[in-house]
Scaffold this motif. Sequence first.
Motif, short mmCIF file in Angstrom:
data_model
loop_
_atom_site.label_atom_id
_atom_site.label_comp_id
_atom_site.label_asym_id
_atom_site.label_seq_id
_atom_site.Cartn_x
_atom_site.Cartn_y
_atom_site.Cartn_z
N VAL A 19 0.84 -1.20 0.00
CA VAL A 19 0.00 0.00 0.00
C VAL A 19 0.88 1.25 0.00
N TRP A 27 2.24 1.87 -3.41
CA TRP A 27 1.25 2.43 -4.33
C TRP A 27 1.07 3.92 -4.09
N ILE A 75 -7.63 1.35 -3.34
CA ILE A 75 -6.73 0.24 -3.01
C ILE A 75 -7.40 -1.09 -3.33
#
Length: 182
Positions: A49, A52, A74
Amino acid sequence: MTWTIPGTVIQIDKAEAQNIDQQFTAMFLGGGIVLSQVCTITGLEAYTVQNWVKRGFLAPPEQKHYNINQLCRIININLLKRTLLMEQIVGLLGYINGSLVDTSDDIIDDSKLYFMFVRLATIAPSLRDPNEGDAAIAEVLKDYAEPMPGAKDRVAKVLRIMLTAWAAGRLHDAANLLVAEL
């Protein structure tokens, strides 16, 4: 029937998926959620995460808290990454939302897109007949108000791709199970 919500590790009764927006909204009544909660919901590792965010696939959390749109972004990426390349996913999300870190150019926010997809995944028949899939897409888009001409068509195309990618991932898993039984 128990069903795993696409892009998550959460299992619910499939009939409850029609109210997915209410269930997710309840998670945010106290404000945003922290990274560990995002990871618990998605099954992703924290570093994924964070990567990203660093790569600009979503805006950074505010004061270490993710909002519902960030969580849904997400989840959308997570459910697509099984069958699409990250560049394809970024292009797909950019097709409907322009810059991935700027929400001012979005034609649909990530939570609405995700909630539409979950409803679609529960009502869409097999992908053998494209007309049946199109009817299911039309059903989930019936209340969508276009912010600009052509927006509904763009969202429909993205939902079709998401549904196809999700179904391909499920078929991939089924094939792996069959191979394991040999």
